[in-house]
Enzyme design. Structure first.
Site, PDB file in Angstrom:
ATOM      1  N   LYS B  81      -5.470 -55.417  -7.519  1.00  0.00           N
ATOM      2  CA  LYS B  81      -5.599 -54.108  -6.863  1.00  0.00           C
ATOM      3  C   LYS B  81      -6.625 -53.269  -7.626  1.00  0.00           C
ATOM      4  O   LYS B  81      -6.604 -53.259  -8.865  1.00  0.00           O
ATOM      5  CB  LYS B  81      -4.230 -53.431  -6.863  1.00  0.00           C
ATOM      6  CG  LYS B  81      -4.160 -52.099  -6.132  1.00  0.00           C
ATOM      7  CD  LYS B  81      -2.733 -51.530  -6.212  1.00  0.00           C
ATOM      8  CE  LYS B  81      -2.548 -50.282  -5.382  1.00  0.00           C
ATOM      9  NZ  LYS B  81      -1.168 -49.739  -5.458  1.00  0.00           N
ATOM     10  N   SER B 156       0.682 -48.678  -0.896  1.00  0.00           N
ATOM     11  CA  SER B 156      -0.745 -48.564  -1.102  1.00  0.00           C
ATOM     12  C   SER B 156      -1.438 -49.873  -1.475  1.00  0.00           C
ATOM     13  O   SER B 156      -2.668 -49.951  -1.412  1.00  0.00           O
ATOM     14  CB  SER B 156      -1.036 -47.545  -2.202  1.00  0.00           C
ATOM     15  OG  SER B 156      -0.525 -47.994  -3.459  1.00  0.00           O
ATOM     16  N   SER B 180       4.797 -49.114  -2.969  1.00  0.00           N
ATOM     17  CA  SER B 180       3.442 -49.606  -2.711  1.00  0.00           C
ATOM     18  C   SER B 180       3.246 -51.099  -2.882  1.00  0.00           C
ATOM     19  O   SER B 180       2.223 -51.636  -2.459  1.00  0.00           O
ATOM     20  CB  SER B 180       2.438 -48.861  -3.603  1.00  0.00           C
ATOM     21  OG  SER B 180       2.247 -47.551  -3.127  1.00  0.00           O
TER      22      SER B 180
END
Lengths: 59, 467
Positions: B81, B156, B180
């Site tokens: 990420k 997210s 997330s």
């Protein structure tokens, strides 16, 4: 705490200047949060309940 | 969009690389080809390190031929990420204002992947600054769901979820502050583990809210999550919170018959659950019962108050973190994030303190529950993945209506810090993935992942293969 003046004042104190549309949205968010916060108001917090973030707890 | 093929998990891939039957160069090249073929639609990656990944793959392959294996991820392609620092690469955090950033050292989690022999193929897309649940990113594109590209991947860590779901890499790193990891895992049909708060170092990770930020793996299987967790977990002097828990051996505890499953009930967990998600939860409970589990209803009295407390803490901390750039560069933030940061600035200090007091009560109540049951179960998300067009802030106000529902069932576990895993349990009638959450006592990942393994096996959900 939830009226327009209060939200405007809180933002102004922190020099956060937003357009009218964003201000309305923030006010709506704040009202929604206050409704959610009623769960906390209704909860019987005792004097001996201290702030207890996760790092206060034993593994 | 989901690519058909073979069945591979991390252990099989690593074994193949060790035995010489799987070439890290071929594996990385195939992942890069798939990324090229799909990313115009999926927008799963912000940065793809083609040259670096291929060079590393060649090196890992030569090392494998010489029998010099760096660790359990030797030659395995991973994605990270874009909230984690990796030396020499930008850490955009999905934000325009960080486009020119260059990391000068590796985040601890990234370093542990590299030390274990992994090959980082790229940095995945996310909701801007991880402050949202759709990964509809105004600067790097809306991450699409690999099962229906008109729908969101969740957030997210949407890029990581989409990359695993579409077979673009073997495993990925995510972060979880309010759901997330678990929200995109559930919506993309992959496994997402939010470990116990503090078990994996956060050094080198852009914060959202310090009280809840947690690093974790997103993988194809529960076994993969356990393996990756074993690589990542353990003390790091640069994140003092990690000193409280030992490293993880990677071994899960297969539950003995009669293991106890507490099904969370009450308004927080029952209200607003759509029919498909409710049916999936019922099915998961039935599967666990057939696997030898004893299902019993449980409730946390202060759960709703805890939800309000989690909102107050998360939003206030997010606004505090952004004070250096916000509001000075307000116009460079996306429409939704700039609004949410202003909203966080309206949380009074007294509410922040009371929120932490409520947090303590909720933690105590939940820990008491876990003295009587091995795991807790609830749905992962209460609704199916919304359509991108309906939640793009540039196209209207729909994003405000999905934000709270999508994270409704996940935030409780950030407040309580419990290890929690999202496990796919099957498709909806329209063919979209659906997942449930299992949670255990702090530090009990071995037990949690053992029961998750039993559920996974019973559910029979499989992703298309990598190779």
């Amino acid at each position: 705490m939830g009226d327009r003046t209060e939200v405007q004042r809180l933002l102004a104190e922190q020099q956060i200047l937003v357009d009218d549309e964003t201000l309305r949205a923030v006010e709506e968010w704040h009202r929604a949060w206050l409704r959610e916060w009623e769960w906390v108001r209704a909860f019987d917090l005792r004097d001996e309940d201290p702030p207890a973030p996760l790092w206060c707890w034993p593994p | 969009m989901v690519l058909a093929a073979v069945k591979d998990d991390l252990a099989a891939l690593a074994a193949g690389i060790r035995a010489g039957s799987v070439s890290p160069v071929d594996l990385v090249a195939r992942c890069l080809e798939r990324i090229s073929a799909t990313d115009a639609t999926l927008h799963a990656f912000i940065h793809v390190d083609r040259d670096g990944a291929l060079a590393a793959a060649r090196q890992r392959e030569q090392e494998a031929r010489r029998g010099e294996l760096r660790g359990p991820l030797h030659g395995v392609p991973v994605a990270v990420k874009d909230l984690f620092d990796q030396t020499g690469l930008p850490t955009t955090a999905g934000a325009a204002i960080r486009r020119s950033h260059r990391a000068t050292e590796n985040a601890t989690a990234v370093q542990r992947l590299l030390d274990a022999g992994a090959i980082v193929i790229g940095k995945t897309n996310l909701h801007e600054f991880a402050f949202g649940v759709t990964s509809v990113n105004p600067h790097f594109g809306a991450v699409a769901n690999p099962w229906d590209p008109a729908r969101v991947a969740g957030g997210s860590s949407g890029g990581s979820g989409a990359a695993i779901g579409a077979g673009l890499c073997a495993v990925a790193l995510g972060t979880d502050t309010g759901g997330s990891i678990r929200i995109p895992a559930a919506l993309c049909g992959v496994v997402g583990l939010k470990p116990t708060f503090g078990r994996i170092s956060r050094h080198g990770v852009v914060p959202l809210a310090w009280s809840f930020d947690t690093v974790g793996p997103m993988t194809r299987t529960v076994a993969d999550a356990a393996l990756l967790f074993g690589v990542l977990a353990g003390p790091d002097p640069r994140d003092p919170l990690t000193g409280r828990y030992p490293a993880f051996t990677g071994t899960v505890q297969i539950p003995p018959p009669g293991f106890r499953v507490g099904r969370l009930r009450g308004p927080l967990f029952d209200d607003g659950l759509d029919d498909e998600m409710g049916a999936a939860l019922e099915r998961a409970c039935g599967l666990l019962a057939r696997a030898g589990g004893r299902i019993e209803p449980v409730a946390v009295e202060a759960a709703m108050a805890g939800q309000a407390a989690q909102t107050a803490i998360l939003f206030a901390e997010a606004s505090a973190y952004h004070r250096r750039a916000y509001p000075g560069r307000l116009g460079e933030y996306g429409l939704d994030v700039r609004e949410l940061l202003a909203a966080g600035a309206t949380i009074p200090a007294t509410a922040y303190v009371d929120a932490q007091r409520v947090q303590g009560v909720v933690i105590a109540q939940t820990r008491r529950l876990l003295e009587d049951v091995d795991v807790l179960i609830c749905a992962a998300v209460p609704v199916q993945a919304p359509r991108i067009a309906d939640v793009d802030p540039a196209r209207g106000e729909g994003w405000r209506r999905v934000r709270a529902p999508l994270s409704r069932l996940t935030r409780f576990f950030n407040l309580t810090g419990l290890p929690t895993v999202a496990v796919p349990v099957g498709p909806t009638r329209s063919g979209l993935p659906v997942g449930v959450q299992l949670a255990a006592a702090p530090g009990a990942e071995a037990r949690l992942l053992g029961i998750a393994t039993a559920l996974e096996a019973a559910a029979g959900w499989e992703l298309p293969p990598l190779m």
